[in-house]
Enzyme design. Structure first.
Site, PDB file in Angstrom:
ATOM      1  N   LYS B  48      -9.409 -10.523  12.064  1.00 60.46           N
ATOM      2  CA  LYS B  48      -7.968  -9.962  11.821  1.00 60.46           C
ATOM      3  C   LYS B  48      -8.019  -9.208  10.900  1.00 60.46           C
ATOM      4  CE  LYS B  48      -3.424  -9.820  13.650  1.00 60.46           C
ATOM      5  NZ  LYS B  48      -3.469  -8.892  14.472  1.00 60.46           N
ATOM      6  N   ASN B  72      -0.451  -3.418  23.374  1.00 57.83           N
ATOM      7  CA  ASN B  72      -0.084  -4.936  22.132  1.00 57.83           C
ATOM      8  C   ASN B  72       0.351  -3.631  20.636  1.00 57.83           C
ATOM      9  OD1 ASN B  72      -1.491  -5.192  18.718  1.00 57.83           O
ATOM     10  ND2 ASN B  72      -2.859  -3.525  20.189  1.00 57.83           N
ATOM     11  N   CYS B 135      -3.981   1.705  12.131  1.00 59.15           N
ATOM     12  CA  CYS B 135      -3.752   0.658  13.824  1.00 59.15           C
ATOM     13  C   CYS B 135      -2.186   1.841  13.770  1.00 59.15           C
ATOM     14  CB  CYS B 135      -2.742  -0.116  12.340  1.00 59.15           C
ATOM     15  SG  CYS B 135      -1.306  -1.313  13.281  1.00 59.15           S
ATOM     16  N   LYS B 171     -12.300   2.556  10.089  1.00 58.35           N
ATOM     17  CA  LYS B 171     -11.760   2.629  11.475  1.00 58.35           C
ATOM     18  C   LYS B 171     -11.058   3.216  11.732  1.00 58.35           C
ATOM     19  CE  LYS B 171     -10.645   0.285  15.694  1.00 58.35           C
ATOM     20  NZ  LYS B 171     -10.494  -1.735  15.930  1.00 58.35           N
ATOM     21  N   ILE B 197     -12.565   3.769  18.618  1.00 58.33           N
ATOM     22  CA  ILE B 197     -11.761   4.219  18.549  1.00 58.33           C
ATOM     23  C   ILE B 197     -10.284   3.412  17.828  1.00 58.33           C
ATOM     24  CG2 ILE B 197     -11.705   6.557  18.578  1.00 58.33           C
ATOM     25  CD1 ILE B 197     -10.793   5.560  21.485  1.00 58.33           C
ATOM     26  N   GLY B 223      -8.871  -1.371  26.689  1.00 56.02           N
ATOM     27  CA  GLY B 223      -9.664  -1.432  27.731  1.00 56.02           C
ATOM     28  C   GLY B 223      -9.772  -0.440  28.756  1.00 56.02           C
TER      29      GLY B 223
END
Lengths: 241, 310
Positions: B48, B72, B135, B171, B197, B223
């Protein structure tokens, strides 16, 4: 079903006060669930928390008023709305003819659900309710109504036998047939019941409680030190003899 | 498994037993969980993201599921860089015997903070550092993510590369007009690899509550719903850079993994698929990938890389 989002919107049908800080909320929602499974209860604008089921048809939750979220729930009245997603997790399995159910505090809720299911089988459960003091003992009447033997243990002896629940459970095991142990309550109590199970070589099922986020095994918030996920691997943990 | 084929993957000179890796933010909160996922068959695991100071994250609801994925906004909950380095050290010793590399994930509010966190985490000697500059869920606090702008992304990359020796993965965000431009900028700044991604910025409203479901209102979508977005982004990055790409987004079976590699991925991140299958999903995807390779006569994962660029 409210399928367009993740939660079922439902209403509180009944509120029953259990003691000075615990109340039972019955919702106008039915779920197919097993004792030991839990739901995530969302109060929009407040929080969302895991709560163990006391019954699933209709969904019934027994909640102690301990912080801002549970206080907000306790302030809701009959007819007001709450949101639910679930059920989640793995519930209790039925083992043994003479199970002893050990409940600590409001841990009585899933064990009442379990008792109803066990009574539909050939099992003869006995219930031990442990609490700090007499005013924390709840559900004696609810279990009594199911006609199951109820033992009470309080830390200060103000009701039932004086002593910790695992110690009183140990005495019960010596005086009556016990084939398996079930427990729900604070972790030190669960540790005590696990030790008792090992000592007497009894299968035990222990229900754990943890802070959660996703409730379905992806975020890792509820992991124990050994990587066991309370939400997805549990909340019921099996301790084989 | 067919002995003729190999799933072994070389990522920046580091050997992965297979090309599937645990994406950041899923089950990476403790050493025991990272070990559990490695034992379940992941070729590498990402912890994490950690920031300099501990973060409590957003209030619930933070993670919800809907028909085609997860949404999320956990809000980068983490114990802070120093405690995270302890977790990483513990994880590293647990993973060493398994031969599964460890990726540490770095978050910061500024380039300097990124560099500071990277230095602290690098002391735990992870195999890679991943820079989470994408993020989507902390905009109220930090403004637009660095990944939204090629120059800002390059600046963070340079700041970290100046202070650590470990291979650096950057990322990237799909929430940009030109992801290939960002990929080129971080490659020029010294990035050793790209992960593409991060989640797609999204939102869900409960119509009976007439309010957003997530406490943060917005969240990151992951997902199956985002797989075509991810495949397109990896395809565009592969055409733009020569450093390896970790393809992430909606991979839930072996064919999805093959698709991501044909778009240009060297390794494939798995995250939300853990929701349906638990950690066991890694072994299943790897097995399905091997079956596909046997059927289509690919002997190594390398042969599939970028195969769709014709």
């Amino acid at each position: 079903m409210n399928s367009q989002t993740s939660h079922f919107a439902c209403r509180i049908e009944r509120v029953e006060r259990e003691n000075y800080r615990v109340a039972t909320f019955t919702l106008d929602l039915a779920l197919d669930a097993a004792p030991g499974q839990f739901v995530m209860l969302w109060l929009p604008g407040v929080e969302e928390r895991p709560l163990s089921l006391m019954a699933c048809d209709p969904v019934t939750l027994t909640v102690a008023r301990v912080g801002p979220f549970t206080t907000a729930l306790h302030e809701r009245r009959t007819g007001e709305r709450v949101w639910v997603r679930g059920p989640y997790g793995n519930g209790f399995r039925q083992t043994g003819e003479h199970p002893l159910l050990v409940a600590g505090g409001y841990g009585v809720a899933p064990l009442l659900f379990l008792t109803r299911r066990l009574q539909a089988t050939s099992a003869h459960p006995t219930v031990l309710i442990g609490a700090r003091t007499a005013r924390d003992v709840i559900f004696v009447e609810r279990f009594g109504a199911l006609d199951v033997p109820v033992l009470v243990a309080t830390d200060d002896g103000s009701q039932g036998t004086q002593g910790l629940a695992p110690d009183v459970a140990a005495r019960a095991i010596e005086s009556q047939p016990v084939s398996s142990l079930y427990a729900c309550g604070p972790e030190p109590m669960l540790d005590g019941v696990a030790a008792l199970a090992r000592r007497h070589r009894l299968p035990a099922q222990l229900s754990y409680e943890r802070k959660m986020r996703c409730a379905f095994g992806v975020c890792g918030t509820c992991a124990r030190d050994d990587g066991w996920l309370v939400c997805r691997d549990g909340p019921v943990r099996f301790e084989e003899p | 498994m067919n002995p003729e084929i190999t799933l072994e993957t070389n990522l920046c000179g580091v050997r992965l037993p297979n090309p599937t890796l645990l994406a950041s933010g899923i089950l990476g909160t403790s050493a025991a969980l990272l070990e559990r996922v490695a034992r379940a068959g992941a070729g590498a695991v990402t912890a994490k993201s950690a920031s300099l100071e501990p973060r409590a994250g957003h209030p619930n609801p933070t993670v919800i599921s809907w028909e085609a994925g997860l949404l999320n906004a956990v809000g980068l909950a983490n114990p802070g860089a120093t405690a995270q380095a302890g977790i990483l050290r513990d994880a590293r010793s647990k993973l060493a015997t398994l031969g599964v590399p460890l990726i540490a994930s770095v978050f910061g509010g500024t380039s300097e903070e990124f560099a500071g966190v990277a230095q602290v985490l690098a002391e735990a000697e992870p195999d890679f550092l991943e820079l989470n500059i994408s993020c989507p869920n902390v905009g109220d606090e930090f403004g637009r993510p660095f990944a939204a702008d090629p120059q800002a992304a390059a600046e963070v990359t340079r700041a970290v590369k100046a202070v650590v020796d470990v291979p650096v993965i950057v990322k990237l965000s799909p929430n940009v007009a030109d992801i290939a431009g960002v990929a080129r900028a971080v490659e020029e700044a010294g990035a050793d690899a790209i992960a593409a991604i991060n989640t797609v910025r999204g939102m869900a409203i409960d119509v009976r509550a007439a309010r957003p479901v997530l406490a943060n209102r917005f969240g990151g979508l992951s997902g199956p719903a985002i797989k075509p977005v991810a495949v397109r982004c990896v395809f565009e990055c592969f055409a733009a850079v020569s450093i390896p790409i970790i393809g992430i987004g909606g991979v839930s079976n072996g064919l999805d993994a093959a698709e991501m590699m044909m778009a240009g991925a060297t390794a494939v991140g798995i995250g939300s698929a853990v929701y349906q299958n638990g950690p066991e999903v890694f072994a299943r995807i790897t097995h399905e990938l091997a079956t596909f390779m046997t059927e289509e006569s690919y002997r190594s994962v390398k042969e599939m890389r970028g195969a769709a660029h014709k």
